[in-house]
Structure formats: structure tokens, C-alpha cells
Design a protein around this motif. Structure first.
Motif, mmCIF file in Angstrom:
data_model
loop_
_atom_site.group_PDB
_atom_site.id
_atom_site.type_symbol
_atom_site.label_atom_id
_atom_site.label_comp_id
_atom_site.label_asym_id
_atom_site.label_seq_id
_atom_site.Cartn_x
_atom_site.Cartn_y
_atom_site.Cartn_z
ATOM 1 N N ASP A 139 0.842 -1.184 0.000
ATOM 2 C CA ASP A 139 0.000 0.000 0.000
ATOM 3 C C ASP A 139 0.888 1.249 0.000
ATOM 4 O OD1 ASP A 139 -2.282 1.432 -0.087
ATOM 5 O OD2 ASP A 139 -3.095 0.765 1.833
ATOM 6 N N CYS A 140 1.944 1.224 0.811
ATOM 7 C CA CYS A 140 2.872 2.364 0.865
ATOM 8 C C CYS A 140 3.538 2.546 -0.495
ATOM 9 C CB CYS A 140 3.961 2.128 1.912
ATOM 10 S SG CYS A 140 3.382 2.316 3.584
ATOM 11 N N GLU A 170 2.536 1.528 -3.551
ATOM 12 C CA GLU A 170 1.612 1.985 -4.602
ATOM 13 C C GLU A 170 1.185 3.437 -4.362
ATOM 14 O OE1 GLU A 170 1.541 0.355 -7.107
ATOM 15 O OE2 GLU A 170 1.420 -1.798 -6.767
ATOM 16 N N THR A 171 1.006 3.817 -3.092
ATOM 17 C CA THR A 171 0.612 5.209 -2.804
ATOM 18 C C THR A 171 1.761 6.161 -3.147
ATOM 19 O OG1 THR A 171 -0.758 4.347 -1.047
ATOM 20 C CG2 THR A 171 -0.409 6.711 -1.023
ATOM 21 N N ALA A 211 3.837 5.704 -5.491
ATOM 22 C CA ALA A 211 3.940 5.771 -6.952
ATOM 23 C C ALA A 211 2.746 6.498 -7.585
ATOM 24 C CB ALA A 211 4.054 4.350 -7.521
ATOM 25 N N PHE A 212 1.820 6.960 -6.754
ATOM 26 C CA PHE A 212 0.608 7.626 -7.245
ATOM 27 C C PHE A 212 0.972 8.944 -7.947
ATOM 28 C CE2 PHE A 212 -3.443 10.024 -6.145
ATOM 29 C CZ PHE A 212 -4.201 9.361 -7.101
ATOM 30 N N LYS A 213 0.213 9.280 -8.965
ATOM 31 C CA LYS A 213 0.480 10.483 -9.773
ATOM 32 C C LYS A 213 0.538 11.756 -8.908
ATOM 33 C CE LYS A 213 -1.254 12.668 -13.966
ATOM 34 N NZ LYS A 213 -1.456 13.993 -13.455
ATOM 35 N N ASP A 214 1.490 12.583 -9.162
ATOM 36 C CA ASP A 214 1.653 13.897 -8.526
ATOM 37 C C ASP A 214 1.994 13.849 -7.037
ATOM 38 O OD1 ASP A 214 1.039 14.946 -10.987
ATOM 39 O OD2 ASP A 214 -1.095 15.211 -10.520
ATOM 40 N N GLN A 215 2.419 12.713 -6.535
ATOM 41 C CA GLN A 215 2.798 12.649 -5.109
ATOM 42 C C GLN A 215 4.041 13.536 -4.892
ATOM 43 O OE1 GLN A 215 1.035 11.910 -2.425
ATOM 44 N NE2 GLN A 215 0.851 9.752 -2.964
ATOM 45 N N GLU A 223 6.412 13.447 0.476
ATOM 46 C CA GLU A 223 5.443 12.402 0.792
ATOM 47 C C GLU A 223 5.952 11.030 0.315
ATOM 48 O OE1 GLU A 223 3.437 12.697 2.933
ATOM 49 O OE2 GLU A 223 1.545 11.660 2.601
ATOM 50 N N VAL A 224 6.613 11.035 -0.850
ATOM 51 C CA VAL A 224 7.190 9.774 -1.349
ATOM 52 C C VAL A 224 8.226 9.272 -0.337
ATOM 53 C CG1 VAL A 224 8.587 8.702 -3.179
ATOM 54 C CG2 VAL A 224 6.769 10.293 -3.773
#
Ligand code: FAD
Ligand code: NAD
Length: 479
Positions: A160-161, A163-164, A166-170, A174-175
Motif C-alpha cells: 500500500d505504501c 503503490e501510494t 507511486a501515485f500520480k503527482d505525489q 510524501e514519497v
């Protein structure tokens, strides 16, 4: 060796032996216990035995969780006389009335959820719970690593960490936070988990999601000056240098003081004794700071005056009898017998109790025989010589059996996996000790744990998982 027609109704001529728990202590006892001698009842909320040494490997999917579980029903089916099993938690033990209060804590409940089970003899093998030392925020925000569902939760959270992140515009901050995996506690649990996590990243995540690969970090926080305090100095140094190579950040002399949903707050003591506050933003936090006493054990300790000075569990004597109680024994992590809370100790304690109980039953049977033979001496004077010979023979057997030596723990060594196919081992060998670390030790670690697996089925499943992960990589789907 399955028994075709297990006897179901309790035999009123036999004592009722109640065993709490289905972990290392209780299952080792059950394995060697001659169940024909007692009406045996097993009570545990977990209807399987769990091979904990390979639990850290389940957090990354290297090993599938069912490969290290063995159903208690299968274990009991192979016993000669039938054994009752209740899936329930013991909530209180009354040593005066000799009853255990049990509670069905599962999702599916019937009309009866709570009842009492009387015992003649009781074995407590309920293990321990996770220590948090009351540090604020730990319970609400951490994952633990003790049971199967803990490992499943961690496995889910890691992905979950990832994929989150790798989420667009992160955002880059935060990454960094999401991909920071913090482990608190540098005992064997924390060290093995940190090693498995870094392997997962190096071997799979990096290849599958290269765009975030340089941001993944594992930090291991330990309050003491070094990790693995129970291992030899040479192996501690080896572990610390291997972690450095693996890019796992070890923060020793760092005591966690508070945890929030996104950060761990700790205090570090510098060489000059000065304290400094540190904040570690995290995506996943795994808390592995050792054991605490379960409420049911605490409750029993409070009822027995002789236990008033016990802190870490039930004080037992050299026969594992709970001090100050009658007909109650304790094994494993809930018992304080002067040894470390390990599977090795719990297993040997369980084996010891099985021998003790088998002997007690044989003793009673021999005493009964001797009484009967002595009675028949007057009735059959013609057979007196033969009967006397039989009595002597039975008395000889009785003396041999009654001479049960106290429990003695025989340490076979300590093993821990430290990542990148390396392990450390402090092994006892021909009355000596030797410490070793590296890739050969890793092969030794794997073969030792494989041979210790509960059943051939478990062994085959574990080998299959290792091969599958080597050939195809770990399965990163988030269930
Ligand atoms: P457990 O095995 O924890 O079993 C306790 C049982 O009691 C469980 O079935 C539980 O469901 C049941 N129970 C709980 N509450 C109740 C209740 N109220 N009523 C009835 N039943 C209850 N040790 C080693 O020697 N080598 C290793 O490599 C190793 N690796 C480990 C890795 C991990 C991740 C962990 C967490 C531990 C490891 N250990 C290892 C330590 C080892 O697992 C424990 O010391 C061991 O499990 C203790 O055995 P036990 O029977 O006392 O408790
Ligand atoms: P542990 O008690 O061995 O280690 C916990 C560590 O956490 C300690 O080093 C302690 O100093 C540290 N700690 C405590 N509070 C802290 C805080 N606030 N901040 C930072 N650090 C803190 O616990 P464990 O590793 O879960 O092991 C439990 C038992 O299970 C031990 O007996 C261990 O030997 C056994 N075990 C063995 C193996 C193995 O043999 N491979 C694997 C896992 C567990």
C-alpha cells in the motif's frame, strides 16, 4: 498412525487435563503426551500451531502464511485417545474451584459464548503479548509481528505504501515518508524483519517499480548500544556491518518516546550524555520490542500470594509447577523458569511435561497393580512366590519411573537471518560454542528451520515457496 475409532465420551476414572494454548509449549506437550492416560481438553483461540521462526518471511510473501500453519485438528487426529478442542480464550482461572472461564472470541458465535471448564490438572501455555511500555500512540499506529494476521497486515501495508508513493503527482516529501519503513526493537524479531524487508525491496520492488527505487529506506531503532544483545560480540558487529552494506540504517541508543500516525519521535543519547530529540516520518512502522504478560496470566498472578513478586510471568519451580498453586503447570513465554522466552525453551518444557505426565500415569498404574498383587498374596498362598516376584518387579519399575529429574534446558544455539542470504549463528557444538555468520550460515539456517517445521506437509510447502519466489519473484498483489 491414525486411530480408527477415537473414544469420545470422557472416562470418569481418568483425570481431566486442560491445556491452554496451541503454541510451541502446548503443542510440544501434546505431541509426546500419551493421551490415553487422561481426559485431555485443549483450549486456544487459534486453531492451529504456528511455526514462528519463519513468520518474518511471510511479511514480504517470500513464504505464504499457510505453509507455516498446522491445524490443531490434524495434530489431535493422530493421537491414540480422543482429545477435545475448544476454540476459545481463557479469560480467568480460579485455582480454588479448579475451573477455567472460557470465552468464544471468534467472529461466529453461538448461543453460548462464555462458560467454565473444570480441570484436575492445568497446563498454561498462553504465550505473551506485545510490549509497548505504555508509549503513547504505539498501539494505534504500529504493526506488530507475532501472529499470522500481523504478517498479513504488514504485507498489505508495504505494498500500500509503495503503490501510494507511486501515485500520480505525489510530492517528493510524501514519497520519502511513504517509503520509509521504520522498525523499532533491535532484538531478533526486528533484525530478521528488517533483513527480509530490504531483500524484498532489492529483489522485487526495485525491478517492478524502478521510478521510486532510490527512495525506499529501512531504519532500525534500538534503545541499547547495539542490536541482537543476546548474540556474541563478533556476530553483533557482523550484523551491523551487513546492515550497513544493505543500506539499512541502524539507530542505536535511540529510545522511542511517542508515535503519531505519520512519525516516530525518539530521544538519542550522544557520547557526551546529551539527549537530542529525533523525528522519523514513516509509511510503515513495525513495533518489535519484546514480550508483555497476558491479562489472563496477570489475573492468576494476582490471585496467588506466592506470585506477588513475579513481574514477567508465572514463576515456576524446577518441575514447571506454578509456585503457590496446586495442579497447575506453566510452559513457554508465560512461565518464568530462568530462561529466555524462545521456541526452543518452550518446546523443551512441553516435552518435559509430557514425560512427567506419562510417568505420573504409569506411577499410578503401578501403585494400583502393587496394591492388587499385595491383596492377592493372602488369597492365593500357593502362588505367593510368583506374586512376590511380580511385586518386586513392579516396585523396581516404580522406583525407576518415580525418579524424574527436574527440568533442565539444553541450549542448541541461536540463529537469525539478517538479509541478503546471510545469517548469524551462535551454536553449541560438542560442549563448545562457535559463532559464525555469512552465506554458508544462511544455508545452515534454512536447513535447520526446514528440519524443525512441524510436518512434512509444511516442509514441502516452505520449499515450494522458496523455489517459487526464486524463480518468479514474490507476489506483490495487495489482497
Ligand atoms: P506461543 O507459541 O505464542 O503460543 C501461545 C498460544 O496460546 C497460542 O496458540 C495463542 O493463540 C494461545 N493463547 C493466547 N491467549 C490465550 C488465552 N487467553 N487462552 C488460551 N489460549 C491462549 N524462538 C526461537 O527459539 N527461535 C526462533 O527462530 C524464533 N523466531 C521468532 C520469530 C518471531 C517473529 C516471533 C514473534 C517469535 C520467535 N521466537 C523464536 C520466539 C517463539 O516464537 C516464542 O518464544 C514461542 O512461540 C513461545 O511459545 P509459547 O507456547 O509460550 O507461546
Ligand atoms: P527482544 O526482547 O529480544 O528485543 C526487543 C528490543 O527492543 C530490545 O533490544 C530492547 O532494547 C528494544 N526496545 C525496547 N523498548 C524500546 C524503545 N522504546 N525504543 C527502542 N528500542 C526499544 O524482542 P524480540 O526480538 O521480539 O524477541 C522476543 C523473544 O523471541 C526473544 O527471546 C528472542 O530471542 C525470541 N526470538 C528469537 C528469534 C531467533 O532466534 N531467530 C527470532 C525472533 C524472536
Amino acid at each position: 498412525d491414525r486411530h480408527p475409532e477415537p473414544q469420545v465420551a470422557p472416562d470418569p476414572s481418568k483425570k481431566t487435563l486442560v491445556i491452554l494454548g496451541t503454541g510451541w509449549g502446548s503443542v510440544s506437550l501434546l505431541k509426546k503426551l500419551d493421551t490415553e492416560n487422561y481426559n485431555v481438553i485443549v483450549i486456544s483461540p487459534r486453531n492451529y500451531f504456528l511455526f514462528t521462526p519463519l513468520l518474518p518471511s511471510c511479511t514480504t510473501g517470500l513464504i505464504e502464511h499457510r505453509s507455516i500453519m498446522e491445524p490443531i485438528r490434524t495434530i489431535l487426529r493422530s493421537k491414540k485417545a480422543s482429545v477435545k478442542y475448544y476454540e476459545a480464550e481463557a479469560s480467568a482461572i480460579d485455582p480454588d474451584r479448579k475451573v477455567v472461564r472460557v470465552f468464544d472470541n471468534s467472529d461466529v458465535r453461538g448461543a453460548v459464548v462464555e462458560t467454565e471448564v473444570p480441570y484436575d490438572m492445568l497446563v498454561i501455555g498462553v504465550g505473551a503479548e506485545n510490549a509497548t511500555f505504555g508509549i503513547p500512540g504505539v498501539r494505534e499506529n504500529s504493526c506488530f509481528l507475532k501472529e499470522i494476521n500481523d504478517a498479513q497486515l504488514i504485507r498489505k501495508r508495504i505494498m500500500d505504501c509503495v503503490e501510494t508513493a507511486a501515485f500520480k503527482d505525489q510530492s517528493p516529501e510524501e514519497v520519502d515518508r511513504l517509503l520509509h519503513m521504520v522498525v523499532v526493537g533491535g532484538g531478533p524479531t526486528g533484525v530478521e524483519f528488517a533483513g527480509e524487508l530490504q531483500d524484498f525491496f532489492e529483489e522485487d520492488i526495485k525491478k517492478l517499480i524502478p521510478e521510486i527505487s532510490d527512495r525506499f529506506r529501512v531504519t532500525l531503532i534500538e534503545a541499547l548500544p547495539n542490536v541482537l544483545p543476546s548474540f556474541s560480540k563478533q556476530l553483533i558487529e557482523y550484523t551491523e556491518s551487513t546492515f550497513k552494506e544493505e543500506k539499512i540504517d541502524i539507530r542505536t541508543k535511540t529510545m522511542v518516546k511517542r508515535v503519531t500516525d505519520k512519525a516516530v519521535e525518539a530521544e538519542i543519547t550522544g557520547p557526551d550524555g546529551k539527549k537530542e530529540k529525533l523525528v522519523f516520518p514513516y509509511g510503515l512502522l513495525v513495533w518489535a520490542t519484546g514480550n508483555a504478560v497476558r491479562p489472563v496470566v496477570q489475573d492468576l498472578m494476582a490471585r496467588i500470594p506466592a506470585q506477588k513478586d513475579s513481574r514477567r510471568g508465572l514463576a515456576v519451580n524446577e518441575y514447571l509447577v506454578v509456585q503457590g498453586a496446586r495442579d497447575i503447570w506453566a510452559v513457554g513465554d508465560c512461565a518464568v523458569a530462568g530462561y529466555a522466552p524462545t521456541a526452543q525453551v518452550a518446546g523443551q518444557e512441553g516435552n518435559f511435561l509430557a514425560r512427567l505426565f506419562n510417568n505420573m500415569a504409569k506411577t499410578e498404574a503401578l501403585e494400583e497393580n502393587i496394591r492388587e498383587l499385595s491383596g492377592s498374596l493372602n488369597l492365593k498362598p500357593g502362588n505367593a512366590a510368583e506374586i512376590s516376584r511380580q511385586i518386586e518387579d513392579q516396585e523396581r519399575q516404580l522406583r525407576r519411573i518415580k525418579d524424574v529429574k527436574p527440568f533442565h534446558y539444553s541450549h542448541q544455539g541461536s540463529l537469525a537471518y539478517i538479509g541478503s542470504e546471510k545469517a548469524v549463528a551462535d551454536v553449541s557444538w560438542f560442549n563448545g560454542n562457535f559463532a559464525t555468520g555469512g552465506s554458508l550460515t544462511f544455508l545452515f539456517w534454512r536447513s535447520a528451520y526446514l528440519s524443525m517445521c512441524f510436518s512434512t506437509r509444511n516442509r514441502l510447502l516452505v520449499i515450494n515457496d522458496w523455489m517459487k519466489s526464486k524463480l518468479f519473484g514474490r507476489d506483490v498483489s495487495r489482497e
